[in-house]
Design a protein around this motif. Structure first.
Motif, PDB file in Angstrom:
ATOM      1  N   ALA A 149       0.856  -1.204   0.000  1.00  0.00           N
ATOM      2  CA  ALA A 149       0.000   0.000   0.000  1.00  0.00           C
ATOM      3  C   ALA A 149       0.883   1.243   0.000  1.00  0.00           C
ATOM      4  CB  ALA A 149      -0.928   0.011   1.217  1.00  0.00           C
ATOM      5  N   LEU A 150       2.011   1.137  -0.739  1.00  0.00           N
ATOM      6  CA  LEU A 150       2.935   2.277  -0.776  1.00  0.00           C
ATOM      7  C   LEU A 150       2.322   3.454  -1.532  1.00  0.00           C
ATOM      8  CD1 LEU A 150       6.356   0.427  -1.322  1.00  0.00           C
ATOM      9  CD2 LEU A 150       5.405   1.357   0.812  1.00  0.00           C
ATOM     10  N   ASP A 151       1.287   3.189  -2.306  1.00  0.00           N
ATOM     11  CA  ASP A 151       0.613   4.320  -2.990  1.00  0.00           C
ATOM     12  C   ASP A 151      -0.034   5.237  -1.928  1.00  0.00           C
ATOM     13  OD1 ASP A 151      -2.667   2.957  -3.784  1.00  0.00           O
ATOM     14  OD2 ASP A 151      -1.242   2.415  -2.193  1.00  0.00           O
ATOM     15  N   THR A 152      -0.385   4.629  -0.817  1.00  0.00           N
ATOM     16  CA  THR A 152      -1.031   5.396   0.261  1.00  0.00           C
ATOM     17  C   THR A 152      -0.017   5.909   1.278  1.00  0.00           C
ATOM     18  OG1 THR A 152      -2.861   3.803   0.086  1.00  0.00           O
ATOM     19  CG2 THR A 152      -2.851   5.214   2.036  1.00  0.00           C
ATOM     20  N   HIS A 153       1.024   5.111   1.513  1.00  0.00           N
ATOM     21  CA  HIS A 153       1.967   5.423   2.608  1.00  0.00           C
ATOM     22  C   HIS A 153       3.281   6.007   2.093  1.00  0.00           C
ATOM     23  CE1 HIS A 153      -0.392   3.600   5.942  1.00  0.00           C
ATOM     24  NE2 HIS A 153      -0.981   3.027   4.910  1.00  0.00           N
ATOM     25  N   VAL A 160     -10.301  11.344  12.214  1.00  0.00           N
ATOM     26  CA  VAL A 160      -9.620  12.082  11.143  1.00  0.00           C
ATOM     27  C   VAL A 160      -8.687  13.124  11.743  1.00  0.00           C
ATOM     28  CG1 VAL A 160      -9.927  13.514   9.076  1.00  0.00           C
ATOM     29  CG2 VAL A 160     -11.622  11.747   9.654  1.00  0.00           C
ATOM     30  N   LEU A 161      -7.410  12.959  11.480  1.00  0.00           N
ATOM     31  CA  LEU A 161      -6.432  13.982  11.881  1.00  0.00           C
ATOM     32  C   LEU A 161      -6.546  15.109  10.856  1.00  0.00           C
ATOM     33  CD1 LEU A 161      -3.970  14.950  13.565  1.00  0.00           C
ATOM     34  CD2 LEU A 161      -2.524  13.647  11.980  1.00  0.00           C
ATOM     35  N   THR A 162      -6.997  16.277  11.297  1.00  0.00           N
ATOM     36  CA  THR A 162      -7.247  17.387  10.365  1.00  0.00           C
ATOM     37  C   THR A 162      -6.077  18.367  10.403  1.00  0.00           C
ATOM     38  OG1 THR A 162      -8.353  18.582  12.140  1.00  0.00           O
ATOM     39  CG2 THR A 162      -9.746  17.240  10.676  1.00  0.00           C
ATOM     40  N   PRO A 163      -5.976  19.225   9.348  1.00  0.00           N
ATOM     41  CA  PRO A 163      -4.876  20.198   9.320  1.00  0.00           C
ATOM     42  C   PRO A 163      -4.856  21.100  10.554  1.00  0.00           C
ATOM     43  CG  PRO A 163      -5.930  20.063   7.179  1.00  0.00           C
ATOM     44  CD  PRO A 163      -6.759  19.229   8.107  1.00  0.00           C
ATOM     45  N   ASP A 164      -6.052  21.452  11.076  1.00  0.00           N
ATOM     46  CA  ASP A 164      -6.044  22.374  12.223  1.00  0.00           C
ATOM     47  C   ASP A 164      -5.565  21.676  13.485  1.00  0.00           C
ATOM     48  OD1 ASP A 164      -9.648  22.622  11.864  1.00  0.00           O
ATOM     49  OD2 ASP A 164      -8.385  20.921  12.426  1.00  0.00           O
ATOM     50  N   ILE A 165      -5.932  20.411  13.659  1.00  0.00           N
ATOM     51  CA  ILE A 165      -5.401  19.688  14.833  1.00  0.00           C
ATOM     52  C   ILE A 165      -3.882  19.582  14.701  1.00  0.00           C
ATOM     53  CG2 ILE A 165      -5.316  17.421  15.976  1.00  0.00           C
ATOM     54  CD1 ILE A 165      -8.270  17.058  15.323  1.00  0.00           C
ATOM     55  N   LEU A 166      -3.421  19.273  13.482  1.00  0.00           N
ATOM     56  CA  LEU A 166      -1.976  19.121  13.272  1.00  0.00           C
ATOM     57  C   LEU A 166      -1.241  20.432  13.575  1.00  0.00           C
ATOM     58  CD1 LEU A 166       0.428  17.414  12.392  1.00  0.00           C
ATOM     59  CD2 LEU A 166      -0.110  17.995  10.021  1.00  0.00           C
ATOM     60  N   GLN A 167      -1.822  21.545  13.136  1.00  0.00           N
ATOM     61  CA  GLN A 167      -1.183  22.849  13.398  1.00  0.00           C
ATOM     62  C   GLN A 167      -1.042  23.091  14.906  1.00  0.00           C
ATOM     63  OE1 GLN A 167       0.537  24.735  11.413  1.00  0.00           O
ATOM     64  NE2 GLN A 167      -0.036  23.182   9.921  1.00  0.00           N
ATOM     65  N   GLU A 168      -2.107  22.780  15.629  1.00  0.00           N
ATOM     66  CA  GLU A 168      -2.054  22.992  17.091  1.00  0.00           C
ATOM     67  C   GLU A 168      -1.050  22.041  17.733  1.00  0.00           C
ATOM     68  OE1 GLU A 168      -3.113  25.391  18.530  1.00  0.00           O
ATOM     69  OE2 GLU A 168      -4.936  26.148  17.598  1.00  0.00           O
ATOM     70  N   GLU A 176       3.765  15.675  11.382  1.00  0.00           N
ATOM     71  CA  GLU A 176       3.532  16.321  10.077  1.00  0.00           C
ATOM     72  C   GLU A 176       4.395  15.667   9.009  1.00  0.00           C
ATOM     73  OE1 GLU A 176       4.996  20.390   9.274  1.00  0.00           O
ATOM     74  OE2 GLU A 176       2.930  20.782   8.595  1.00  0.00           O
ATOM     75  N   LYS A 177       5.656  15.406   9.319  1.00  0.00           N
ATOM     76  CA  LYS A 177       6.575  14.794   8.353  1.00  0.00           C
ATOM     77  C   LYS A 177       6.021  13.488   7.806  1.00  0.00           C
ATOM     78  CE  LYS A 177      11.357  16.091   9.326  1.00  0.00           C
ATOM     79  NZ  LYS A 177      11.538  16.310  10.788  1.00  0.00           N
ATOM     80  N   ILE A 178       5.453  12.681   8.700  1.00  0.00           N
ATOM     81  CA  ILE A 178       5.032  11.345   8.241  1.00  0.00           C
ATOM     82  C   ILE A 178       3.576  11.311   7.761  1.00  0.00           C
ATOM     83  CG2 ILE A 178       6.723  10.187   9.734  1.00  0.00           C
ATOM     84  CD1 ILE A 178       4.403   9.264  11.509  1.00  0.00           C
ATOM     85  N   THR A 179       2.802  12.380   8.017  1.00  0.00           N
ATOM     86  CA  THR A 179       1.385  12.317   7.609  1.00  0.00           C
ATOM     87  C   THR A 179       1.045  13.193   6.403  1.00  0.00           C
ATOM     88  OG1 THR A 179       0.783  14.091   9.175  1.00  0.00           O
ATOM     89  CG2 THR A 179       0.506  11.787   9.952  1.00  0.00           C
ATOM     90  N   TRP A 180       1.918  14.130   6.035  1.00  0.00           N
ATOM     91  CA  TRP A 180       1.539  15.094   5.017  1.00  0.00           C
ATOM     92  C   TRP A 180       1.160  14.377   3.683  1.00  0.00           C
ATOM     93  CZ3 TRP A 180      -0.804  19.096   5.964  1.00  0.00           C
ATOM     94  CH2 TRP A 180      -1.009  20.076   5.014  1.00  0.00           C
ATOM     95  N   PHE A 181       1.934  13.347   3.341  1.00  0.00           N
ATOM     96  CA  PHE A 181       1.665  12.561   2.130  1.00  0.00           C
ATOM     97  C   PHE A 181       0.263  11.938   2.222  1.00  0.00           C
ATOM     98  CE2 PHE A 181       3.226  10.164  -1.528  1.00  0.00           C
ATOM     99  CZ  PHE A 181       2.395   9.055  -1.533  1.00  0.00           C
ATOM    100  N   TYR A 182      -0.067  11.466   3.429  1.00  0.00           N
ATOM    101  CA  TYR A 182      -1.357  10.794   3.714  1.00  0.00           C
ATOM    102  C   TYR A 182      -2.500  11.795   3.541  1.00  0.00           C
ATOM    103  CZ  TYR A 182      -3.256   6.689   6.347  1.00  0.00           C
ATOM    104  OH  TYR A 182      -3.884   5.539   6.769  1.00  0.00           O
ATOM    105  N   PHE A 183      -2.275  13.056   3.950  1.00  0.00           N
ATOM    106  CA  PHE A 183      -3.275  14.109   3.780  1.00  0.00           C
ATOM    107  C   PHE A 183      -3.592  14.252   2.274  1.00  0.00           C
ATOM    108  CE2 PHE A 183      -3.855  16.988   7.609  1.00  0.00           C
ATOM    109  CZ  PHE A 183      -3.260  16.142   8.516  1.00  0.00           C
ATOM    110  N   ILE A 237     -11.250  14.107   1.536  1.00  0.00           N
ATOM    111  CA  ILE A 237     -11.241  14.345   2.992  1.00  0.00           C
ATOM    112  C   ILE A 237     -10.121  15.339   3.287  1.00  0.00           C
ATOM    113  CG2 ILE A 237     -10.662  13.301   5.239  1.00  0.00           C
ATOM    114  CD1 ILE A 237     -11.845  10.678   4.263  1.00  0.00           C
ATOM    115  N   ARG A 238     -10.428  16.383   4.067  1.00  0.00           N
ATOM    116  CA  ARG A 238      -9.405  17.349   4.510  1.00  0.00           C
ATOM    117  C   ARG A 238      -8.740  16.782   5.757  1.00  0.00           C
ATOM    118  NH1 ARG A 238      -7.660  20.215   1.204  1.00  0.00           N
ATOM    119  NH2 ARG A 238      -8.691  21.981   0.217  1.00  0.00           N
TER     120      ARG A 238
END
Ligand code: RIB
Ligand code: CA
Length: 325
Positions: free
Chosen positions: A77-81, A199-207, A220-227, A236-237
């Motif tokens: 599932a490297l297309d996702t990860h 759902v980990l959202t951009p605003d939760i990540l920012q905080e 952020e480093k490991i999830t941005w691709f997932y976003f 999904i945002r």
């Protein structure tokens, strides 16, 4: 102290789950076993070491397990990860951390025999199926088995009806569920019906980054691709973080609610990998699974954020008030 083996395929959300587990004093992670899934097993091993190194917990042993599913061809599932399996963060490999001689299944056999060790399975169930082949008693000695996988009413993520972990290796999932049925055991199935709510959202990540820059930046480093993947595929945002919910359920069984049912995994045809949940008792068979359908999202987020960010509950309530309540 609850002793736990985490069987996983890191994997972005597996990594977040490891972070939660290792920041939870109620459990002792006695070992991490890697299974081919999101990432090929060697890459999954390296990624587990990267996460453990970030957490300064390289003391936790990691073992490599199955490098392919029981019957089908392996589909990653490297297309996702991401091509590195960790969101294309391309973190450096950890020096001097070779794959040990001892296999994941050998480690499981010797550890589970004590009868006081549980398994939190976050990937395909290939290692557990091999454990059944090699040492049924050790498998049946698992104290609690919590698996992120499957789905009841929620649509699949690999086909209209199948979730990745059980779709990638349906034969192993079938053997695990059937073996539990034959021996009056139970699997706690943390499926897409509940994980899609997390759902980990951009605003939760920012905080998160503001509150604890070190941890927030790593997440952020490991999830941005997932976003980006979630926006492209499901508009999904943010990103669904499945695996940490299975750890949270292990830690606090009140987070999820569901029902007991006989469940079997389809191993062929158009519905390959589907979890057929007999919620109405048509087959008149004893339950072998607890199927979770409802989640207390607030309690999950309070647990996840306080523990991985190392903040107090009051701080969490104040900072994340408008995002998780
Ligand atoms: O379908 C989601 C599951 O498959 C998660 O465990 C994810 O990490 C992948 O293994
Ligand atoms: Ca996983």
């Amino acid at each position: 102290m609850n002793k736990v083996i985490i069987d996983c395929d890191p994997g972005i959300d597996d990594s977040l789950a490891i972070m939660l587990a290792l920041n939870s004093p109620e459990i002792e992670v006695v070992g991490i076993t890697i299974v081919a899934g999101n990432s090929p097993v060697e890459l999954g091993f390296k990624n587990a070491k990267k996460v453990l190194s970030f957490l300064n917990r390289l003391d936790v042993p990691v073992y490599a397990g199955a490098d392919r599913p029981r019957v089908r061809d392996y589909v990653n599932a490297l297309d996702t990860h991401g091509e590195d399996g960790l969101g294309e963060s391309f973190l450096p490999d950890i020096e001097g951390q070779e794959i040990p001689e001892k296999s994941a299944v050998s480690f499981m056999r010797e550890t589970l025999k004590t009868g006081d060790v549980s398994v939190i399975a976050l990937g395909p169930l290939t290692n557990l199926a091999r454990l059944i082949d090699e040492d049924l008693d050790a498998f049946l000695s698992i104290k609690r088995l919590v698996s992120m996988g499957g789905n009841f009413r929620s649509h699949g993520n690999c086909s209209p009806v199948a979730e990745y972990n059980y779709w990638e290796d349906p034969d192993s999932a079938r053997l695990v569920f059937d073996t539990l049925y034959e021996h009056q055991g139970r699997i706690e199935m943390v499926g897409l019906d509940v994980t899609r709510e997390i759902v980990l959202t951009p605003d939760i990540l920012q905080e998160m980054k503001r509150v604890n820059p070190k941890v927030g930046d790593f997440v952020e480093k490991i999830t941005w691709f997932y976003f980006k993947f979630h926006w492209e595929w499901e508009h999904i945002r943010g990103c669904v973080i499945n695996d940490p919910l299975a750890v949270a359920q292990f830690l606090n069984p009140a987070i999820l609610n569901g029902f007991e049912a006989f469940t079997q995994v389809e191993t062929g045809g158009i519905s390959l990998g589907q979890t057929v949940v007999d919620s109405m008792g048509f087959y008149r068979k004893e339950s072998n699974a607890i199927i979770y359908t409802d989640v207390d999202k607030t309690t999950f987020w309070e647990m996840f954020l306080t523990r991985i960010l190392e903040i107090e509950l009051a701080q969490c309530k104040e900072i994340f008030a408008k995002y998780i309540y």
